[in-house]
Motif scaffolding. Structure first.
Motif, PDB file in Angstrom:
ATOM      1  N   ALA A   1       0.828  -1.199   0.000  1.00  0.00           N
ATOM      2  CA  ALA A   1       0.000   0.000   0.000  1.00  0.00           C
ATOM      3  C   ALA A   1       0.865   1.252   0.000  1.00  0.00           C
ATOM      4  CB  ALA A   1      -0.914   0.002   1.220  1.00  0.00           C
ATOM      5  N   PRO A   2       0.386   2.348  -0.537  1.00  0.00           N
ATOM      6  CA  PRO A   2       1.168   3.591  -0.545  1.00  0.00           C
ATOM      7  C   PRO A   2       1.359   4.113   0.877  1.00  0.00           C
ATOM      8  CG  PRO A   2      -1.094   4.004  -1.227  1.00  0.00           C
ATOM      9  CD  PRO A   2      -0.945   2.515  -1.151  1.00  0.00           C
ATOM     10  N   PRO A   3       2.403   4.934   1.108  1.00  0.00           N
ATOM     11  CA  PRO A   3       2.659   5.479   2.448  1.00  0.00           C
ATOM     12  C   PRO A   3       1.460   6.209   3.020  1.00  0.00           C
ATOM     13  CG  PRO A   3       4.509   5.905   1.005  1.00  0.00           C
ATOM     14  CD  PRO A   3       3.410   5.369   0.141  1.00  0.00           C
ATOM     15  N   THR A   4       0.746   6.903   2.176  1.00  0.00           N
ATOM     16  CA  THR A   4      -0.450   7.606   2.650  1.00  0.00           C
ATOM     17  C   THR A   4      -1.580   7.372   1.670  1.00  0.00           C
ATOM     18  OG1 THR A   4       0.224   9.624   1.482  1.00  0.00           O
ATOM     19  CG2 THR A   4       0.837   9.432   3.809  1.00  0.00           C
ATOM     20  N   ALA A   5      -2.720   7.072   2.169  1.00  0.00           N
ATOM     21  CA  ALA A   5      -3.930   6.926   1.348  1.00  0.00           C
ATOM     22  C   ALA A   5      -5.064   7.447   2.220  1.00  0.00           C
ATOM     23  CB  ALA A   5      -4.142   5.473   0.955  1.00  0.00           C
ATOM     24  N   GLY A   6      -5.198   8.765   2.250  1.00  0.00           N
ATOM     25  CA  GLY A   6      -6.119   9.364   3.200  1.00  0.00           C
ATOM     26  C   GLY A   6      -5.499   9.269   4.581  1.00  0.00           C
ATOM     27  N   SER A   7      -6.274   8.808   5.518  1.00  0.00           N
ATOM     28  CA  SER A   7      -5.766   8.658   6.881  1.00  0.00           C
ATOM     29  C   SER A   7      -6.480   7.487   7.548  1.00  0.00           C
ATOM     30  CB  SER A   7      -6.008   9.945   7.671  1.00  0.00           C
ATOM     31  OG  SER A   7      -5.520   9.793   8.986  1.00  0.00           O
TER      32      SER A   7
ATOM     33  N   GLY B   1      -2.228 -12.114  11.404  1.00  0.00           N
ATOM     34  CA  GLY B   1      -2.063 -11.381  10.160  1.00  0.00           C
ATOM     35  C   GLY B   1      -1.521  -9.974  10.411  1.00  0.00           C
ATOM     36  N   GLY B   2      -1.103  -9.314   9.337  1.00  0.00           N
ATOM     37  CA  GLY B   2      -0.531  -7.989   9.474  1.00  0.00           C
ATOM     38  C   GLY B   2      -1.591  -6.907   9.649  1.00  0.00           C
ATOM     39  N   ALA B   3      -1.145  -5.759  10.143  1.00  0.00           N
ATOM     40  CA  ALA B   3      -1.988  -4.580  10.303  1.00  0.00           C
ATOM     41  C   ALA B   3      -1.195  -3.369   9.861  1.00  0.00           C
ATOM     42  CB  ALA B   3      -2.444  -4.430  11.748  1.00  0.00           C
ATOM     43  N   ALA B   4      -1.877  -2.326   9.416  1.00  0.00           N
ATOM     44  CA  ALA B   4      -1.208  -1.122   8.946  1.00  0.00           C
ATOM     45  C   ALA B   4      -2.019   0.114   9.300  1.00  0.00           C
ATOM     46  CB  ALA B   4      -0.976  -1.196   7.431  1.00  0.00           C
ATOM     47  N   VAL B   5      -1.308   1.169   9.685  1.00  0.00           N
ATOM     48  CA  VAL B   5      -1.924   2.475   9.942  1.00  0.00           C
ATOM     49  C   VAL B   5      -1.077   3.544   9.285  1.00  0.00           C
ATOM     50  CG1 VAL B   5      -3.121   1.846  12.083  1.00  0.00           C
ATOM     51  CG2 VAL B   5      -0.727   2.552  12.177  1.00  0.00           C
ATOM     52  N   TRP B   6      -1.718   4.641   8.899  1.00  0.00           N
ATOM     53  CA  TRP B   6      -0.981   5.746   8.289  1.00  0.00           C
ATOM     54  C   TRP B   6      -1.765   7.049   8.475  1.00  0.00           C
ATOM     55  CZ3 TRP B   6      -2.917   1.625   5.353  1.00  0.00           C
ATOM     56  CH2 TRP B   6      -4.078   1.884   4.622  1.00  0.00           C
ATOM     57  N   GLY B   7      -1.058   8.136   8.242  1.00  0.00           N
ATOM     58  CA  GLY B   7      -1.715   9.433   8.381  1.00  0.00           C
ATOM     59  C   GLY B   7      -0.734  10.570   8.102  1.00  0.00           C
ATOM     60  N   GLY B   8      -1.140  11.805   8.448  1.00  0.00           N
ATOM     61  CA  GLY B   8      -0.318  12.980   8.195  1.00  0.00           C
ATOM     62  C   GLY B   8      -0.029  13.729   9.471  1.00  0.00           C
ATOM     63  N   PHE B   9       0.424  15.019   9.290  1.00  0.00           N
ATOM     64  CA  PHE B   9       0.790  15.884  10.408  1.00  0.00           C
ATOM     65  C   PHE B   9      -0.015  17.163  10.325  1.00  0.00           C
ATOM     66  CE2 PHE B   9       4.212  12.968   9.859  1.00  0.00           C
ATOM     67  CZ  PHE B   9       4.729  12.732  11.131  1.00  0.00           C
ATOM     68  N   ALA B  10      -0.760  17.458  11.381  1.00  0.00           N
ATOM     69  CA  ALA B  10      -1.571  18.673  11.391  1.00  0.00           C
ATOM     70  C   ALA B  10      -0.648  19.878  11.589  1.00  0.00           C
ATOM     71  CB  ALA B  10      -2.588  18.602  12.522  1.00  0.00           C
TER      72      ALA B  10
END
Length: 237
Positions: A101-107, A228-237
């Motif tokens: 998955a891409p580094p960010t895809a929404g949040s 199984g694996g898990a993934a989280v991503w997001g940005g910086f306010a």
């Protein structure tokens, strides 16, 4: 059978493919000469029996040699059986951490046992900044990759990094990739991350003045033992 006839048959047998007509002629001449040397009584006794036996023996010898020769040729020229294609090597098992998955895809800040947040440290100033990625996990982890991406705005340059977990448990890289300064922490094989809260931070210089972190991002991929694996991503306010 006389020695002379034996010699004739031996010579014929030693030939690879004998000339049948020529052999019969030679046998006939030898028989005639032998008959002339014997008396009438001997010729009467042997003439009717010897000739058919000689002919049959000759033909049998010639036939045997011919069949043997053909058998040898067939064996020599029999092609090898076709080889079976080699079995394909089994493909390697996929990694417990999926990085497709891409580094960010929404949040997505929560997935399974993971929760994460990205923030600019309040101690940052007009020349320097620190970006923090906070990870919370409700279960121990056996695989973990944390990636922090700082957009290469004016003057951005790596000045260091740290994490609250032991440094010797991770492989660390910091390099410029595709317009970003990328920090990446990868848990070493055989190491574990306990459940709880953990922080990963990247530090960098930037041009004088306030810096906008809207294009910065983070991503965390993890897995626990037997899960199984898990993934989280997001940005910086």
């Amino acid at each position: 059978m006389t020695d002379e006839l034996r010699g004739l048959l031996r010579e014929s047998a030693e030939a690879h493919l004998p000339d049948r007509a020529r052999m019969l002629a030679r046998v006939e001449r030898g028989t005639a000469r032998r008959g002339a040397a014997r008396g009438p009584r001997d010729r009467a006794r042997t003439g009717t029996l010897t000739w058919p036996k000689i002919v049959l023996a000759t033909l049998a010898t010639a036939g045997t040699l011919t069949v043997s020769a053909l058998t040898v040729v067939a064996v020599v020229h029999t092609p090898d059986p076709p080889r079976q294609p080699a079995a394909a090597a089994p493909s390697a098992a996929p990694s417990a951490v999926d990085r497709t998955a891409p580094p960010t895809a929404g949040s997505r800040t929560e997935d399974g046992p993971l929760w994460a947040d990205g923030s600019v440290d309040p101690h940052s100033n007009t020349y320097w900044a620190q970006s923090n990625v906070t990870l919370k996990t409700r279960k121990p982890l056996t695989a973990l990759v944390v990636e922090l991406r700082i957009a290469l705005t004016a003057g951005v340059k790596d000045t260091g990094s740290w994490r609250t977990l032991p440094a010797e448990d991770f492989e660390l890289s910091a390099r410029e990739e595709g317009g970003f300064l990328v920090y990446r922490w990868t848990l070493k094989p055989g190491r574990n991350v306990p459940s709880g809260e953990h922080v990963f931070a990247g530090q960098y210089d930037h041009a004088t003045g306030g810096r906008d972190a809207k294009d910065d991002a983070y991503r965390i991929d993890a897995a626990g033992a037997g899960e199984g694996g898990a993934a989280v991503w997001g940005g910086f306010a």
